[in-house]
Each structure stands twice: as structure tokens, then as C-alpha cells.
Design an enzyme around this catalytic site. Structure first.
Site, PDB file in Angstrom:
ATOM      1  N   ASP A   1       0.826  -1.211   0.000  1.00  0.00           N
ATOM      2  CA  ASP A   1       0.000   0.000   0.000  1.00  0.00           C
ATOM      3  C   ASP A   1       0.857   1.256   0.000  1.00  0.00           C
ATOM      4  O   ASP A   1       0.425   2.312  -0.435  1.00  0.00           O
ATOM      5  CB  ASP A   1      -0.952  -0.007   1.196  1.00  0.00           C
ATOM      6  CG  ASP A   1      -1.992  -1.084   0.997  1.00  0.00           C
ATOM      7  OD1 ASP A   1      -1.684  -2.252   1.275  1.00  0.00           O
ATOM      8  OD2 ASP A   1      -3.090  -0.774   0.496  1.00  0.00           O
TER       9      ASP A   1
ATOM     10  N   ASN B   1       1.865  -3.056   4.140  1.00  0.00           N
ATOM     11  CA  ASN B   1       0.860  -3.870   3.466  1.00  0.00           C
ATOM     12  C   ASN B   1      -0.123  -4.337   4.533  1.00  0.00           C
ATOM     13  O   ASN B   1       0.038  -4.031   5.727  1.00  0.00           O
ATOM     14  CB  ASN B   1       1.516  -5.049   2.732  1.00  0.00           C
ATOM     15  CG  ASN B   1       0.556  -5.737   1.778  1.00  0.00           C
ATOM     16  OD1 ASN B   1      -0.097  -5.076   0.965  1.00  0.00           O
ATOM     17  ND2 ASN B   1       0.423  -7.046   1.873  1.00  0.00           N
ATOM     18  N   LYS B   2      -1.133  -5.081   4.129  1.00  0.00           N
ATOM     19  CA  LYS B   2      -2.189  -5.519   5.045  1.00  0.00           C
ATOM     20  C   LYS B   2      -1.620  -6.107   6.332  1.00  0.00           C
ATOM     21  O   LYS B   2      -0.651  -6.863   6.298  1.00  0.00           O
ATOM     22  CB  LYS B   2      -3.071  -6.536   4.310  1.00  0.00           C
ATOM     23  CG  LYS B   2      -4.245  -7.078   5.075  1.00  0.00           C
ATOM     24  CD  LYS B   2      -5.139  -6.022   5.653  1.00  0.00           C
ATOM     25  CE  LYS B   2      -5.691  -5.042   4.629  1.00  0.00           C
ATOM     26  NZ  LYS B   2      -6.279  -3.834   5.246  1.00  0.00           N
TER      27      LYS B   2
HETATM   28  O1  MRU Z   1      -7.533  -2.767   3.067  1.00  0.00           O
HETATM   29  P1  MRU Z   1      -7.337  -3.139   1.617  1.00  0.00           P
HETATM   30  O2  MRU Z   1      -8.180  -4.290   1.188  1.00  0.00           O
HETATM   31  O3  MRU Z   1      -7.463  -1.950   0.719  1.00  0.00           O
HETATM   32  O4  MRU Z   1      -5.832  -3.604   1.583  1.00  0.00           O
HETATM   33  C1  MRU Z   1      -5.289  -4.126   0.402  1.00  0.00           C
HETATM   34  C2  MRU Z   1      -3.925  -4.630   0.542  1.00  0.00           C
HETATM   35  O5  MRU Z   1      -3.304  -4.565   1.583  1.00  0.00           O
HETATM   36  C3  MRU Z   1      -3.284  -5.115  -0.662  1.00  0.00           C
HETATM   37  O6  MRU Z   1      -2.515  -6.221  -0.419  1.00  0.00           O
HETATM   38  C4  MRU Z   1      -2.483  -3.928  -1.207  1.00  0.00           C
HETATM   39  O7  MRU Z   1      -3.347  -2.857  -1.506  1.00  0.00           O
HETATM   40  C5  MRU Z   1      -1.706  -4.197  -2.358  1.00  0.00           C
HETATM   41  S1  MRU Z   1      -2.775  -4.372  -3.636  1.00  0.00           S
HETATM   42  C6  MRU Z   1      -2.398  -4.340  -5.091  1.00  0.00           C
END
Ligand code: MRU
Length: 368
Positions: A249, A259-260
Site C-alpha cells: 500500500d 501492506n495488510k
Molecule cells: O484494506 P485493503 O483491502 O485496501 O488492503 C489491500 C492490501 O493490503 C493489498 O494487499 C495492497 O493494496 C496491495 S494491492 C495491489
């Protein structure tokens, strides 16, 4: 990529009405595939905030179209420029971690500012949003092409035996416009006839792995197995994971990756077991203004009810179920940061580099 064997993208202009943006409502996947109409800026803000659309690249593109809608609305305002800036601030505040959001809004604002008449602003806003969308498709395609080389090499080393890939959250086409970031190399590997199997982390609390990644892979006919978020380390200790591929992100210019939530723990386990840990990301996810992600990347905190309740299909209906005492407080950080030292490499649209300032500079010298 496909839904029901039909090629789809995650965002498009409504047929015969360019003032309406259509997206899939990702909140109810895989049980309901509904389309959500974004007809004004409030709905664009709502769609991003409530995660009707999510995933860093798709958030950015949705915000770009939100800026286009802001120009249409500005036509009726006393001070159109002021109104557009007001909307841009609201869009910017929807989700703080994914840097693609401010990246796309800045690009839109620059294009809009370059025109003086409101009609021209509307035209240039639509053109720019369409271009950001098309660029994202091309970029994700190239991330896939570069990442494919890694999977190919593992397949060769294993004499054609199945390549086992672990992924977290959803960094597939539903997080972008098409192809995805971390999943794009997997889709390219499938096209090349490489035998791949994906371990899909469920990704509590919103379950993007279970709801979205499993859905995508299923539709695409790629072998996969859903695992709970705590299983990855065990699989790695027992030789059941060849490579970890995740998205990002926001990545700082020294290669720290937000990232998540839960990504960091997977990186630690991969490091301890000598398993390559790669991050697929477009350059729009790199924050070239930041160093030290742990200290400096803003981490989104979401509603505690996302942790306290779990959503699923019960007797044919989508329901939310409480999984703890009603009065138990919960804490819900959306993301964590994996320091660069645990990242084997970054897969970008320009190639693969080390997760370091030197590595990133090698691919994107113009940004330094
Ligand atoms: O909270 P989200 O669903 O928007 O989080 C998404 C993620 O963490 C993805 O792994 C990240 O955006 C990379 S996506 C191409």
C-alpha cells in the site's frame, strides 16, 4: 481477468452515461456480485471509505474519477476551484495508508489546474482519469511479466514440480484494474503452463484473502488452498512454501513495505526459513518522500466491530456474527510495515530490484 468466464475490469464508465462510474461492490464477494454506481463525489468518498472498492491501485483510480465528478459538480458552484480542492481533501482523507490515493489526486489536480474554463477542466479530468486507469493495467501486466521469471526459475529448480506460493490479503486484479500486483506473476505463470498452487491467507478481519483472492483464483482455475492467518509459518518450516508474494500500500524510498496487517509476521517467518519474500508493486505505491516506514507511514485504524464480528453466508443470507463478549474492546490496525531487510526484492513495472534506496534508485533514477 474473469468472472463467470467473462473478462471484466474493476471500474468503468457506464454505457451511454459518462457521468456515472461503475464498480463491483467488493463488500459482499464472493456471495453476491453487485455493481455499485458512483454518481457524485459523496458516493466516490463513501465507496473508498467503506471499502466497496479497496486495494491501493484501485483506490487511486477511483479517487481520480472522483476528481472528475468534482469538476462536473463544480460547474454549479460559485467558486469551482475552491470546490474541487475541498473535494480533493475529503477524498484524500478516506484511507490514509495507500499512497496511490494522494498520488492520483495530485496528478488530477495538476491536470485540472492547467485548464481555465470549467468545461475544459471536466474534459481533461476525464481524459486523465482514463489514462491513470489504462496505465495501471499496463503496469500490472509488466509486474506480472517480471515476476514470472522468479516462478519460472523455481519451477526449473524443482524439475517442473508444483510451485507453492503464499500470499496475504488480496493483491490480485480486484485490488487493481486488471491483472493485480502480487497475483499478476501467478496469472502469467498459468498462461505459460507452469504448475502453481497458492496458499491463501484468510486475512482477518476483513477476510480479503478468503473472500477475494480465493474467488479470483477459483474463477481463473488456479489451484489454491485457503489457510487461516496463523498457518503460514508452519507451512514454511515444513518445506511447503517456495516463495511468498504480497502487494504493498506504500513503500518508502528505502524499501520498507506497508501492506495488510499480518504481512510483517509472514516476512519474519519467511526470513527465518530462507524463503524468498517478494513484493509486487506499481511505482505509484512508492512514497519517494519517505524514509523509515515503521516510523513514518501512517497506519489506518478501522472500526473495532470489524474484529468483533465476522461476516459470512448463513442459510443463503449474508450475516454478521459476534465472536466475542459484546463489551470486549478490540483494536483494528489495517496495515503493518515490513522493514526492507526482510524483503528479498521488489517487483515493479520496470523490473525487479533490491528493497533499498540504491535498488529503487536503479529503476527510478528520475525520482531521486
Ligand atoms: O484494506 P485493503 O483491502 O485496501 O488492503 C489491500 C492490501 O493490503 C493489498 O494487499 C495492497 O493494496 C496491495 S494491492 C495491489
Amino acid at each position: 481477468m474473469k468472472i463467470n468466464r467473462k473478462h471484466q475490469q474493476t471500474i468503468w464508465l457506464k454505457e451511454n452515461n459518462e457521468k456515472i462510474i461503475q464498480v463491483f461492490d467488493q463488500r459482499f464477494f464472493p456471495h453476491q456480485i453487485n455493481i455499485f454506481d458512483i454518481t457524485n463525489t459523496s458516493e466516490a468518498i463513501y465507496a473508498i471509505k467503506e471499502m466497496i472498492v479497496r486495494g491501493a491501485p484501485l483506490i487511486g483510480v477511483t479517487a481520480a474519477y472522483g476528481m472528475y465528478l468534482a469538476c462536473i459538480e463544480a460547474k454549479e458552484k460559485n467558486n469551482p476551484n475552491e470546490y474541487i480542492v475541498e473535494v480533493s481533501k475529503k477524498l484524500n482523507a478516506t484511507r490514509p495508508t495507500a499512497v496511490n490515493l494522494s498520488w492520483a489526486i495530485d496528478m488530477m489536480q495538476k491536470a485540472i489546474n492547467a485548464e481555465s474554463s470549467i468545461q475544459k477542466k471536466i474534459e481533461v479530468a476525464l481524459k486523465t482519469a482514463n489514462q491513470i486507469k489504462q496505465d495501471d493495467i499496463d503496469i500490472c501486466y509488466h509486474i506480472g511479466k517480471h515476476g514470472l521469471a522468479l516462478i519460472k526459475a523455481i519451477a526449473k529448480e524443482k524439475n517442473g514440480e508444483t510451485v507453492n506460493i503464499l500470499t496475504h490479503c488480496n493483491a490480485g486484479w480486484l485490488a487493481t484494474i486488471d491483472w493485480g500486483t502480487a497475483l499478476s506473476p501467478i496469472y502469467h505463470a498459468q498462461k505459460e503452463g507452469i504448475d502453481v498452487h497458492v496458499w491463501v491467507d484468510e486475512t482477518r478481519p476483513r477476510n480479503q484473502g478468503a473472500n477475494l483472492t480465493a474467488f479470483e483464483l477459483n474463477e481463473q482455475g488456479i489451484k489454491h488452498t485457503l489457510i487461516n492467518d496463523n498457518t503460514g509459518g508452519h507451512l514454511m518450516q515444513h518445506g511447503m512454501v517456495d516463495i511468498v508474494l504480497v502487494g504493498s500500500d506504500r513503500t518508502t524510498k528505502n524499501g520498507d513495505v506497508a501492506n495488510k496487517i499480518g504481512t510483517y509476521l509472514k516476512a519474519l517467518a519467511a526470513f527465518d526459513n530462507n524463503i524468498p519474500f517478494y513484493v509486487g508493486l506499481p511505482s505509484s505505491s512508492i512514497d519517494f518522500s519517505l524514509l523509515d516506514g515503521v516510523k513514518n507511514i501512517p497506519i489506518e485504524t478501522r472500526d473495532e466491530n470489524e474484529v468483533k464480528y465476522i461476516q459470512g453466508k448463513v442459510d443463503g443470507e449474508i450475516k454478521s456474527i459476534l465472536i466475542c463478549p459484546e463489551t470486549t474492546p478490540a483494536l483494528n490496525y489495517g496495515f503493518d510495515v515490513t522493514p526492507a531487510k526482510y524483503v528479498t526484492g521488489l517487483i515493479t513495472e520496470r523490473g525487479i530490484c533490491e528493497a533499498s534506496e540504491e535498488g529503487i534508485k536503479g529503476l527510478f533514477p528520475e525520482k531521486f
